[in-house]
Write an enzyme that holds these catalytic residues in place. Structure first.
Site, PDB file in Angstrom:
ATOM      1  N   THR A  98     -41.651   8.575  23.878  1.00 56.59           N
ATOM      2  CA  THR A  98     -42.080   7.509  24.791  1.00 56.59           C
ATOM      3  C   THR A  98     -41.320   6.220  24.480  1.00 56.59           C
ATOM      4  O   THR A  98     -41.211   5.825  23.319  1.00 56.59           O
ATOM      5  CB  THR A  98     -43.601   7.282  24.640  1.00 56.59           C
ATOM      6  N   PHE A 124     -33.344  11.702  22.852  1.00 59.68           N
ATOM      7  CA  PHE A 124     -33.206  12.960  22.111  1.00 59.68           C
ATOM      8  C   PHE A 124     -31.943  13.727  22.491  1.00 59.68           C
ATOM      9  O   PHE A 124     -31.705  14.806  21.961  1.00 59.68           O
ATOM     10  CB  PHE A 124     -34.439  13.847  22.339  1.00 59.68           C
ATOM     11  N   HIS A 151     -31.623   5.029  35.730  1.00 50.42           N
ATOM     12  CA  HIS A 151     -32.617   6.104  35.644  1.00 50.42           C
ATOM     13  C   HIS A 151     -33.181   6.460  37.015  1.00 50.42           C
ATOM     14  O   HIS A 151     -33.027   5.705  37.980  1.00 50.42           O
ATOM     15  CB  HIS A 151     -33.761   5.692  34.705  1.00 50.42           C
ATOM     16  N   LYS A 155     -39.181   6.155  36.885  1.00 56.49           N
ATOM     17  CA  LYS A 155     -39.307   5.493  35.576  1.00 56.49           C
ATOM     18  C   LYS A 155     -39.910   4.116  35.779  1.00 56.49           C
ATOM     19  O   LYS A 155     -39.320   3.267  36.457  1.00 56.49           O
ATOM     20  CB  LYS A 155     -37.937   5.407  34.879  1.00 56.49           C
TER      21      LYS A 155
HETATM   22  P1  NAP Z   1     -44.382  10.964  33.255  1.00 62.60           P
HETATM   23  O1  NAP Z   1     -43.817  12.021  34.139  1.00 62.60           O
HETATM   24  O2  NAP Z   1     -45.119   9.808  33.889  1.00 62.60           O
HETATM   25  O3  NAP Z   1     -45.327  11.698  32.205  1.00 62.60           O
HETATM   26  C1  NAP Z   1     -46.230  11.059  31.348  1.00 62.60           C
HETATM   27  C2  NAP Z   1     -47.509  11.866  31.355  1.00 62.60           C
HETATM   28  O4  NAP Z   1     -48.385  11.386  30.323  1.00 62.60           O
HETATM   29  C3  NAP Z   1     -48.289  11.742  32.677  1.00 62.60           C
HETATM   30  O5  NAP Z   1     -48.755  13.001  33.111  1.00 62.60           O
HETATM   31  C4  NAP Z   1     -49.419  10.803  32.276  1.00 62.60           C
HETATM   32  O6  NAP Z   1     -50.537  10.895  33.126  1.00 62.60           O
HETATM   33  C5  NAP Z   1     -49.693  11.320  30.878  1.00 62.60           C
HETATM   34  N1  NAP Z   1     -50.574  10.464  30.087  1.00 62.60           N
HETATM   35  C6  NAP Z   1     -50.938   9.177  30.292  1.00 62.60           C
HETATM   36  N2  NAP Z   1     -51.778   8.758  29.340  1.00 62.60           N
HETATM   37  C7  NAP Z   1     -51.940   9.803  28.483  1.00 62.60           C
HETATM   38  C8  NAP Z   1     -52.695   9.988  27.293  1.00 62.60           C
HETATM   39  N3  NAP Z   1     -53.434   9.002  26.774  1.00 62.60           N
HETATM   40  N4  NAP Z   1     -52.632  11.189  26.662  1.00 62.60           N
HETATM   41  C9  NAP Z   1     -51.891  12.187  27.162  1.00 62.60           C
HETATM   42  N5  NAP Z   1     -51.160  12.076  28.319  1.00 62.60           N
HETATM   43  C10 NAP Z   1     -51.180  10.898  28.949  1.00 62.60           C
HETATM   44  O7  NAP Z   1     -43.235  10.303  32.377  1.00 62.60           O
HETATM   45  P2  NAP Z   1     -41.897  11.018  31.817  1.00 62.60           P
HETATM   46  O8  NAP Z   1     -40.803  10.874  32.793  1.00 62.60           O
HETATM   47  O9  NAP Z   1     -42.253  12.375  31.291  1.00 62.60           O
HETATM   48  O10 NAP Z   1     -41.553  10.049  30.599  1.00 62.60           O
HETATM   49  C11 NAP Z   1     -42.482   9.839  29.545  1.00 62.60           C
HETATM   50  C12 NAP Z   1     -41.902   8.855  28.551  1.00 62.60           C
HETATM   51  O11 NAP Z   1     -40.772   9.453  27.906  1.00 62.60           O
HETATM   52  C13 NAP Z   1     -41.373   7.555  29.167  1.00 62.60           C
HETATM   53  O12 NAP Z   1     -41.674   6.477  28.301  1.00 62.60           O
HETATM   54  C14 NAP Z   1     -39.879   7.777  29.240  1.00 62.60           C
HETATM   55  O13 NAP Z   1     -39.156   6.571  29.234  1.00 62.60           O
HETATM   56  C15 NAP Z   1     -39.667   8.566  27.975  1.00 62.60           C
HETATM   57  N6  NAP Z   1     -38.452   9.377  27.903  1.00 62.60           N
HETATM   58  C16 NAP Z   1     -37.850   9.464  26.689  1.00 62.60           C
HETATM   59  C17 NAP Z   1     -36.757  10.283  26.495  1.00 62.60           C
HETATM   60  C18 NAP Z   1     -36.159  10.395  25.126  1.00 62.60           C
HETATM   61  O14 NAP Z   1     -35.180  11.153  24.937  1.00 62.60           O
HETATM   62  N7  NAP Z   1     -36.701   9.698  24.129  1.00 62.60           N
HETATM   63  C19 NAP Z   1     -36.247  11.015  27.568  1.00 62.60           C
HETATM   64  C20 NAP Z   1     -36.866  10.908  28.814  1.00 62.60           C
HETATM   65  C21 NAP Z   1     -37.989  10.096  28.967  1.00 62.60           C
HETATM   66  P3  NAP Z   1     -50.628   9.749  34.336  1.00 62.60           P
HETATM   67  O15 NAP Z   1     -49.445   9.978  35.187  1.00 62.60           O
HETATM   68  O16 NAP Z   1     -51.921  10.057  35.003  1.00 62.60           O
HETATM   69  O17 NAP Z   1     -50.617   8.421  33.656  1.00 62.60           O
END
Ligand code: NAP
Length: 262
Positions: A98, A124, A151, A155
């Site tokens: 995250t 990653f 992105h 996002k």
């Molecule tokens: P996403 O599709 O919005 O997925 C996040 C999920 O987490 C949603 O289903 C959300 O539900 C859920 N959630 C919210 N609160 C939670 C809780 N307390 N416990 C468990 N689950 C919960 O976002 P994404 O595109 O997967 O990206 C997630 C994060 O990863 C972002 O911060 C992004 O910038 C980051 N990211 C990092 C990398 C890396 O390599 N480090 C790569 C890609 C993305 P709701 O939609 O209902 O809130």
């Protein structure tokens, strides 16, 4: 021996990919999936995994009941902060993707993880890890630099953790950055946001994109462009799987994947 793994944000874009990547590895065992938006729905229905058949839940306590050793977090910043507290308080290792954690928060997180370990990686993908390293190496040889991160249009935060992490590393690598020549902006924000050491960061959110970043460095008579493109979320999975396997041997808080790469 398998490692028991759980996923915070299992129904999200990254969480779904992580659930599948973990399930595909013979030495990793997906045993818990936490995501309030998918409470009570089968993990196979939410993520498409074949094998595990438990339900996705909102209460992280399910991870304890399932004997989780490593939790992977791809959620939102506020949720991730709470999830990290849960992991630290319960002696569970955390692998965090995250984005949004700042350097100021790292000390607090490090202090919390006394009986288990935590790795936070802004990116990653191996190519992005190398991009950040190359930018750090190049920084002392240039006086001006700007970062453009691009992105997908889902996002919700900006700038990306990768962009902030890149600028932090470039700022540490060099203090000799030239001043911004612009004294007036007809449209405020035209020069982007000022990151560490004043390095401008520009965020693009665009349908059709996944995760991309370009670093432009300039000095007299020449520029250097370093660019990385993740076209698919599968690009992040080898790094996540590596971190899950290695986190038990990385005491305290580790930032970035660099420590895991030879
Ligand atoms: P996403 O599709 O919005 O997925 C996040 C999920 O987490 C949603 O289903 C959300 O539900 C859920 N959630 C919210 N609160 C939670 C809780 N307390 N416990 C468990 N689950 C919960 O976002 P994404 O595109 O997967 O990206 C997630 C994060 O990863 C972002 O911060 C992004 O910038 C980051 N990211 C990092 C990398 C890396 O390599 N480090 C790569 C890609 C993305 P709701 O939609 O209902 O809130």
């Amino acid at each position: 021996m398998t490692i028991k793994v759980g996923v915070f944000g299992a129904g999200g874009r990254m969480g779904t990919e992580v659930a599948n990547a973990v399930s595909a590895e013979p030495d990793l065992d997906l045993v818990a999936a936490i995501d309030p938006s998918y409470e009570g729905i089968g993990v196979e229905q939410v993520t498409g995994v074949s094998g595990p058949t438990f339900a996705v839940v909102s209460d992280p306590a399910a991870a304890l009941a399932a004997g989780v050793e490593v939790m992977v977090d791809f959620t939102h910043l506020d949720a991730a902060r709470a999830n990290l507290e849960f992991c630290a308080d319960n002696g569970i290792h955390a692998v965090v993707g995250t984005s949004g954690f700042t350097e100021d928060e790292h000390a607090d997180i490090a202090a919390r993880f006394t009986s288990s370990n935590c790795l936070i990686a802004p990116n990653f993908a191996i190519g992005a890890v190398l991009m950040m390293r190359f930018a750090e190496l190049a920084a002392p040889h240039f006086e001006t630099a700007e970062i453009i991160e691009l992105h997908h249009d889902g996002k919700i935060d900006s700038p990306s953790g990768t962009a902030i992490g890149t600028a932090e590393r470039m700022a540490r690598a060099s203090e000799a950055w030239g001043p911004d020549p612009v004294t007036s902006q007809t449209i405020p924000g035209a020069r982007g946001a000022k990151g560490p050491a004043g390095i401008p960061i520009h965020s693009v959110r665009m349908r059709g994109m996944t995760a991309h970043q370009e670093i432009i460095l300039g000095t007299a008579g020449q520029t250097l462009v370093i660019r990385h493109d993740s076209f698919d979320r599968s690009s992040f999975m080898p790094g996540v799987v590596l971190a899950v396997r290695r986190i038990a041997s990385l005491p305290g808080l580790t930032i970035g994947l660099d420590a895991l790469l030879d």
